[in-house]
Each structure stands twice: as structure tokens, then as C-alpha cells.
Write a protein that holds these residues in place. Structure first.
Motif, PDB file in Angstrom:
ATOM      1  N   ALA A  25      33.979 -18.542  -5.089  1.00  0.00           N
ATOM      2  CA  ALA A  25      33.045 -17.587  -5.822  1.00  0.00           C
ATOM      3  C   ALA A  25      33.144 -17.864  -7.294  1.00  0.00           C
ATOM      4  CB  ALA A  25      33.239 -16.202  -5.492  1.00  0.00           C
ATOM      5  N   GLU A  26      34.469 -17.836  -7.685  1.00  0.00           N
ATOM      6  CA  GLU A  26      34.416 -18.118  -9.469  1.00  0.00           C
ATOM      7  C   GLU A  26      33.917 -19.418  -9.768  1.00  0.00           C
ATOM      8  OE1 GLU A  26      38.029 -18.241 -12.465  1.00  0.00           O
ATOM      9  OE2 GLU A  26      38.731 -18.361 -10.440  1.00  0.00           O
ATOM     10  N   GLN A  27      34.117 -20.478  -9.195  1.00  0.00           N
ATOM     11  CA  GLN A  27      33.528 -21.728  -9.474  1.00  0.00           C
ATOM     12  C   GLN A  27      32.074 -21.966  -9.232  1.00  0.00           C
ATOM     13  OE1 GLN A  27      35.722 -24.089  -6.686  1.00  0.00           O
ATOM     14  NE2 GLN A  27      37.478 -24.086  -7.806  1.00  0.00           N
ATOM     15  N   ILE A  28      31.520 -21.020  -8.470  1.00  0.00           N
ATOM     16  CA  ILE A  28      29.834 -20.921  -8.289  1.00  0.00           C
ATOM     17  C   ILE A  28      29.194 -20.278  -9.447  1.00  0.00           C
ATOM     18  CG2 ILE A  28      28.039 -20.059  -6.952  1.00  0.00           C
ATOM     19  CD1 ILE A  28      29.810 -20.612  -4.436  1.00  0.00           C
ATOM     20  N   ARG A  29      29.863 -19.200  -9.913  1.00  0.00           N
ATOM     21  CA  ARG A  29      29.489 -18.346 -10.926  1.00  0.00           C
ATOM     22  C   ARG A  29      29.416 -19.392 -12.135  1.00  0.00           C
ATOM     23  NH1 ARG A  29      28.995 -12.933 -10.530  1.00  0.00           N
ATOM     24  NH2 ARG A  29      29.934 -12.040  -8.637  1.00  0.00           N
ATOM     25  N   ALA A  30      30.565 -20.072 -12.403  1.00  0.00           N
ATOM     26  CA  ALA A  30      30.383 -20.899 -13.553  1.00  0.00           C
ATOM     27  C   ALA A  30      29.632 -22.258 -13.566  1.00  0.00           C
ATOM     28  CB  ALA A  30      32.119 -21.414 -13.696  1.00  0.00           C
ATOM     29  N   GLY A  31      29.224 -22.600 -12.201  1.00  0.00           N
ATOM     30  CA  GLY A  31      28.533 -23.670 -12.258  1.00  0.00           C
ATOM     31  C   GLY A  31      26.935 -23.007 -12.336  1.00  0.00           C
ATOM     32  N   VAL A  32      26.521 -22.034 -12.014  1.00  0.00           N
ATOM     33  CA  VAL A  32      25.273 -21.305 -12.125  1.00  0.00           C
ATOM     34  C   VAL A  32      25.033 -21.121 -13.632  1.00  0.00           C
ATOM     35  CG1 VAL A  32      23.853 -19.532 -11.471  1.00  0.00           C
ATOM     36  CG2 VAL A  32      24.979 -20.412  -9.924  1.00  0.00           C
ATOM     37  N   ALA A  33      25.994 -20.361 -14.248  1.00  0.00           N
ATOM     38  CA  ALA A  33      25.740 -20.050 -15.592  1.00  0.00           C
ATOM     39  C   ALA A  33      25.452 -21.492 -16.422  1.00  0.00           C
ATOM     40  CB  ALA A  33      27.058 -19.379 -16.026  1.00  0.00           C
ATOM     41  N   MET A  34      26.160 -22.404 -16.329  1.00  0.00           N
ATOM     42  CA  MET A  34      26.167 -23.752 -17.053  1.00  0.00           C
ATOM     43  C   MET A  34      24.866 -24.435 -16.659  1.00  0.00           C
ATOM     44  SD  MET A  34      29.087 -26.574 -18.041  1.00  0.00           S
ATOM     45  CE  MET A  34      30.058 -24.961 -18.725  1.00  0.00           C
ATOM     46  N   ALA A  35      24.476 -24.257 -15.526  1.00  0.00           N
ATOM     47  CA  ALA A  35      23.290 -25.079 -15.017  1.00  0.00           C
ATOM     48  C   ALA A  35      22.102 -24.382 -15.719  1.00  0.00           C
ATOM     49  CB  ALA A  35      23.045 -24.854 -13.558  1.00  0.00           C
ATOM     50  N   LYS A  36      22.078 -22.983 -15.833  1.00  0.00           N
ATOM     51  CA  LYS A  36      21.130 -22.367 -16.643  1.00  0.00           C
ATOM     52  C   LYS A  36      20.848 -22.761 -18.137  1.00  0.00           C
ATOM     53  CE  LYS A  36      20.688 -18.057 -13.701  1.00  0.00           C
ATOM     54  NZ  LYS A  36      20.838 -16.683 -13.468  1.00  0.00           N
TER      55      LYS A  36
END
Length: 334
Positions: free
Chosen positions: A155-166
Motif C-alpha cells: 500500500a505504501e509503495q502504491i501511494r508513492a507511485g500514484v503520487a509521482m505519476a500524477k
């Protein structure tokens, strides 16, 4: 066939997708593999999932040939990058070099100009996330992938990935984790985070490597030709479920399946599709009849009483620990 949005994106996917891990180019001869793909298409499946590492790139080649002649706009083709595809130190991971080289190889093998979804097959601890996500952004801008997803990220990695993608101007829309009646480790953290972020699950192994078909009996040898006897890799993944306690409890699900007019395999696929964060469940097959049977889980609604009974019967054998996602990930590139 029913269709669902992949996360909060506009992309629609068939709620049952066809995957060729451990089959095409490995366990199943190409003639049989092509027959399975034709069966999937006949049953209304439009979403096909593969990866460059499957059967050492051969699975992508087989799928590419199997889909030739189909209307490309009517398909959703997914593949992945991370695991080794060659002997060199840069033939693996999520470096810019490997991602940009790998997408070209995948497109060549799949015989297509683009994939609908390009997925990070694991999290790469040896590459800065910024480098990985910038490479994915460039793949999207080049038109080689329409969307980006991940597989078995926490979940932590997904959060970081989504934020950077945006920040980089593209969409990270999906997660591909293992999920079944027996393996529910994403329910505690990954699914709540994904629901918040607009990320949909494309789940693999909804039948727990075939254990939830009921064909494996406690105290008996596995049937010849089954996944549990596959020396090309299948038997290694199924072993954690091959205990008498698990197999006994799975047999106890048979009356539940009978009561709703489903086979055990159909019940298992229908069960994962009850979760509203699941966009699609991946099924594999070594025979066309397996495809035709499993797609009957599409559109099935299980009552609360049925869901409760399943929980009661499986009880303590269900794995729920969210930490298993991180524990199952490589600490370093393979």
C-alpha cells in the motif's frame, strides 16, 4: 461477459481476463494455447495478461500469434516488466534502461504497436522510484503504453507511485496481486489504499493455483498432469496450499457451490469478483473447456449468507497478514 472500469480510469476490461503465466510456451503446447485463446475470445473475454518473463519471453510470442487477426481496438493487452529476461545485470529491474528496452521487446513479441497496460512486475529496491516513474511516463508519451500498473506492491509503495505519476502527468491505475478465498493479504491495506486512490485490482490465482477446484484430495496423490505435478514451476507455487487441512476444508465448500449452481472453480472466481475494488480476475487454462467453465462466474452475485458460510468453512486456514506482500517481494533484483 460483464465489463468493469479499471480503477477510476475510463478503460473498461472484461471482468474475467485471460492470463498465460505457467502455460503458454511452457506447460501447454502452442496448438492447445491457441485453442484456449480462441475459447476466451468466443466467451467474450477481451482482456489478456502476460509478462516478458513468462516462459522466458515465449509466452508473449505465443499470445501475439494467437491474437493476430483480431481487431486491436477491441482488445486490452497487458504485459509486465521487472524479472530477468537475459543474463546481464541490466536485463532486470525497473531502471530506465531496462524499461525502455523491455517495452520494445514486448511490443515486437506481441505484434502490436502498443499495450493497453504496462505493469511493474515487482517493486525495484535498487532503482530510485523517480527514475522508474519517469521511464514509465516516457513510455506513455511515446504511445507504447496507454496506462501504467503495478504488481505485488505494498500500500505504501502504491501511494508513492500514484503520487509521482500524477506529478509526471500520467495515470497509475491498477494493481495486480494474488487474491483468493485462501489468500486475502490485500484486504487489510492494499485494497483500502487503492479504493482511496482510484486504483483497481486485476487479481491473479483466484482459484489458488487450482486448489479451489477441489481436484486435490486430502491424503491422495495429485492427479497426473495437474499443476501440482508440473516440474516447470507450477508445483513450486501450489505447495503452500497442499496440506490436508486446506484440502479438507476446500472439499467442504462443495455443498455451498452446489447450492448456488456453480462448480468449486466458478465459486472461487465469483468470490473474488464480489469485491468492488476488483476490476478483473485472471484465469489461466491448459484446455479450452476450462475457459468455458470458468467464465460462467461472470455476473454471479453471491448472497451475504453464502459469503459468510465460506468464511466459516475456511476459518483459520485463510492467510490475511498484510505483511506477506512485502515478505514475498525480492529485497534485491534477482
Amino acid at each position: 461477459m460483464n465489463f468493469r472500469h479499471l480503477g477510476s480510469s475510463g478503460l473498461m476490461v472484461s471482468e474475467i481476463s485471460y492470463g498465460n503465466w505457467l502455460t503458454h510456451g511452457s506447460q501447454v503446447e502452442e496448438v492447445a494455447a491457441l485453442a484456449c485463446v480462441r475459447a476466451a475470445l468466443d466467451e467474450g473475454i477481451t482482456t489478456f495478461d502476460t509478462a516478458d518473463v513468462y516462459a522466458a519471453t515465449r509466452a508473449e510470442e505465443v499470445l501475439g500469434r494467437a491474437l493476430q487477426g483480431q481487431r486491436r481496438e477491441g482488445l486490452e493487452i497487458f504485459t509486465k516488466v521487472y524479472w530477468p529476461t537475459g543474463p546481464g545485470p541490466n536485463d532486470r529491474g525497473l531502471s530506465r534502461k531496462h524499461i525502455l528496452e523491455s517495452i520494445n521487446g514486448s511490443l515486437r513479441r506481441l505484434k502490436t504497436d502498443y499495450v493497453d497496460l504496462y505493469q511493474a512486475h515487482r517493486y525495484d529496491t535498487e532503482t530510485p522510484l523517480e527514475e522508474t516513474m519517469q521511464a514509465f511516463a516516457d513510455v506513455v508519451r511515446q504511445g507504447k503504453a496507454l496506462y501504467i500498473g503495478v504488481s505485488e506492491w505494498t500500500a505504501e509503495q502504491i501511494r508513492a507511485g500514484v503520487a509521482m505519476a500524477k506529478q509526471l502527468g500520467f495515470q497509475l491505475i491498477s494493481s495486480q496481486p494474488q487474491y483468493s478465498m485462501l489468500w486475502r493479504v490485500i484486504e487489510g491495506e492494499v485494497i483500502p489504499a487503492s479504493q482511496e486512490l482510484g486504483v483497481g485490482q486485476i487479481v491473479w490465482s483466484p482459484i489458488a493455483q487450482g486448489v479451489l477446484t477441489g481436484k486435490y484430495k486430502p491424503g491422495q496423490k495429485p492427479p497426473e498432469g495437474s499443476r501440482a505435478t508440473d516440474d516447470k514451476g507450477g508445483s513450486r507455487f501450489i505447495q503452500r496450499f497442499m496440506t490436508d487441512d486446506v484440502l479438507t476444508r476446500v472439499q467442504q465448500l462443495k455443498p455451498v457451490a452446489d447450492g448456488v449452481g456453480l462448480s468449486l472453480a466458478q465459486l472461487a472466481v465469483a468470490w473474488v469478483l464480489q469485491n468492488p475494488n476488483v476490476s478483473s480476475a485472471i484465469i489461466g487454462a491448459s484446455r479450452p473447456d476450462q475457459v468455458k467453465e470458468n467464465v460462467k462466474a461472470a455476473g454471479v452475485k453471491l448472497s451475504g449468507d453464502v459469503m459468510k458460510k465460506i468464511d466459516e468453512l475456511l476459518g483459520p486456514i485463510v492467510e490475511r497478514d498484510p505483511a506477506r506482500t512485502r515478505q514475498g517481494a525480492p529485497e534485491k533484483r534477482p
